[in-house]
Design a protein around this motif. Structure first.
Motif, PDB file in Angstrom:
ATOM      1  N   ASP A  17       0.814  -1.215   0.000  1.00 11.58           N
ATOM      2  CA  ASP A  17       0.000   0.000   0.000  1.00 11.58           C
ATOM      3  C   ASP A  17       0.850   1.269   0.000  1.00 11.58           C
ATOM      4  O   ASP A  17       0.332   2.358  -0.252  1.00 11.58           O
ATOM      5  CB  ASP A  17      -0.931   0.019   1.213  1.00 11.58           C
ATOM      6  CG  ASP A  17      -2.116  -0.919   1.042  1.00 11.58           C
ATOM      7  OD1 ASP A  17      -2.328  -1.390  -0.094  1.00 11.58           O
ATOM      8  OD2 ASP A  17      -2.808  -1.194   2.033  1.00 11.58           O
ATOM      9  N   ASP A 164      -5.391   6.020   6.465  1.00 16.73           N
ATOM     10  CA  ASP A 164      -5.426   4.641   6.951  1.00 16.73           C
ATOM     11  C   ASP A 164      -6.807   4.284   7.484  1.00 16.73           C
ATOM     12  O   ASP A 164      -7.281   3.152   7.308  1.00 16.73           O
ATOM     13  CB  ASP A 164      -4.369   4.442   8.041  1.00 16.73           C
ATOM     14  CG  ASP A 164      -2.959   4.350   7.473  1.00 16.73           C
ATOM     15  OD1 ASP A 164      -2.819   4.052   6.271  1.00 16.73           O
ATOM     16  OD2 ASP A 164      -1.997   4.583   8.226  1.00 16.73           O
ATOM     17  N   LYS A 167      -8.991   3.676   4.518  1.00 15.61           N
ATOM     18  CA  LYS A 167      -8.670   2.392   3.886  1.00 15.61           C
ATOM     19  C   LYS A 167      -9.429   1.253   4.553  1.00 15.61           C
ATOM     20  O   LYS A 167      -9.866   0.307   3.889  1.00 15.61           O
ATOM     21  CB  LYS A 167      -7.165   2.125   3.960  1.00 15.61           C
ATOM     22  CG  LYS A 167      -6.328   2.915   2.968  1.00 15.61           C
ATOM     23  CD  LYS A 167      -4.864   2.543   3.090  1.00 15.61           C
ATOM     24  CE  LYS A 167      -4.024   3.298   2.064  1.00 15.61           C
ATOM     25  NZ  LYS A 167      -2.588   2.932   2.155  1.00 15.61           N
ATOM     26  N   PRO A 171     -12.012   1.564   1.096  1.00 16.60           N
ATOM     27  CA  PRO A 171     -10.728   1.656   0.382  1.00 16.60           C
ATOM     28  C   PRO A 171     -10.792   2.442  -0.926  1.00 16.60           C
ATOM     29  O   PRO A 171      -9.801   3.054  -1.315  1.00 16.60           O
ATOM     30  CB  PRO A 171     -10.352   0.192   0.129  1.00 16.60           C
ATOM     31  CG  PRO A 171     -11.143  -0.594   1.117  1.00 16.60           C
ATOM     32  CD  PRO A 171     -12.408   0.180   1.334  1.00 16.60           C
ATOM     33  N   ALA A 174     -10.131   6.140  -0.286  1.00 16.97           N
ATOM     34  CA  ALA A 174      -8.722   6.374   0.036  1.00 16.97           C
ATOM     35  C   ALA A 174      -7.850   6.300  -1.212  1.00 16.97           C
ATOM     36  O   ALA A 174      -6.948   7.128  -1.415  1.00 16.97           O
ATOM     37  CB  ALA A 174      -8.249   5.358   1.070  1.00 16.97           C
ATOM     38  N   SER A 175      -8.129   5.332  -2.070  1.00 14.59           N
ATOM     39  CA  SER A 175      -7.360   5.167  -3.306  1.00 14.59           C
ATOM     40  C   SER A 175      -7.553   6.352  -4.244  1.00 14.59           C
ATOM     41  O   SER A 175      -6.585   6.830  -4.863  1.00 14.59           O
ATOM     42  CB  SER A 175      -7.775   3.865  -3.993  1.00 14.59           C
ATOM     43  OG  SER A 175      -7.121   3.717  -5.231  1.00 14.59           O
TER      44      SER A 175
END
Length: 252
Positions: A17, A164, A167, A171, A174-175
């Motif tokens: 990650d 974090d 995530k 997720p 966050a990505s």
């Protein structure tokens, strides 16, 4: 831990990650180059975990191309994470958001390393250059490498904590933030990380909508409000009108 094809090597999710994904175009060029010319750079491995070279390894496995392995030596996972962050921060294609995240993660592990390497008879921490060091000094030393203040480094630490948290909950959001595809301010990223998982699931749609590039607090608030309006409120079952039992008159 995700097992991969060749026995003996594996991919660690936490390490993976920390590596910014490359575009499909760059990956295709790398695959073509390795297929035609072979893999010249070694795959970096620590305790049978790939530290650097995940894409090269995947391509070599796919086309059965030979490759070399360089064994890395770290004391603990924190040292490996610090190394990965340092290596990734040298990339020329790194996004601003990923840079902030990596600096924040590096500050976190370097603070842990300082505590680990602290002298038992000293109340201050001892940094690797044998100079007294606390968390502010750790931030100052890291900041010198990137021409930023120690306060900015600690701000990036808060950003990394927020990412974090996202995530774990959602997720995709966050990505999108780390890739720069969805522009979200530092303050709004922190606020997003505080939302429950159910509300972040509602917000995923506006993050995956390519028409919306910059996402502000007004869009977030509007989307949550609209979802609450659309959510049907369960109707209460009507109570049946039960006739009262008539009591017969008393007849002496």
């Amino acid at each position: 831990m995700i097992e991969i094809k060749q026995p003996g090597y594996c991919i660690d999710n936490e390490f993976y990650d920390l590596i910014q994904p490359c575009s499909d175009t760059l990956y295709a060029k790398l695959e073509e180059d390795i297929f035609d010319n072979g893999c010249h750079e070694p795959i970096l491995v620590w305790n049978n975990i790939i530290i650097d070279g995940h894409k090269r390894y995947s391509i070599c496995q796919k086309w059965e191309v030979g490759f070399s392995v360089k064994q890395m030596h770290f004391r603990e996972r924190t040292d490996a994470i610090s190394y990965i962050c340092t290596t990734q921060l040298k990339r020329s294609d790194i996004t601003m958001e990923m840079m902030k995240y990596l600096i924040g993660k590096k500050y976190q592990v370097e603070s842990q390393i300082c505590i680990r390497d602290a002298s038992p008879d000293n109340s201050t921490y001892i940094f690797r250059n044998n100079k007294p060091c606390n968390k502010y000094e750790t931030a100052r030393i890291i900041g010198l490498n990137f021409a930023i203040s120690h306060a900015t480094v600690m701000k990036y630490d808060a950003f990394a904590v927020a990412i974090d948290s996202l995530k774990e909950k959602e997720p995709v959001i966050a990505s999108r933030i780390l890739s720069g595809k969805s522009k979200v301010s530092h303050e709004n990223t922190v606020e997003l990380s505080r939302l429950p998982k159910e509300e972040l699931k509602y917000l995923k749609e506006i993050f995956t909508n390519n028409k919306v590039e910059h996402i502000g607090f007004s869009e977030i608030r509007h989307e949550l409000r609209w979802k609450h309006i659309q959510t049907p409120v369960p109707k209460e079952k009507p109570t049946a009108n039960i006739p009262l039992r008539k009591i017969p008159k008393y007849d002496p």
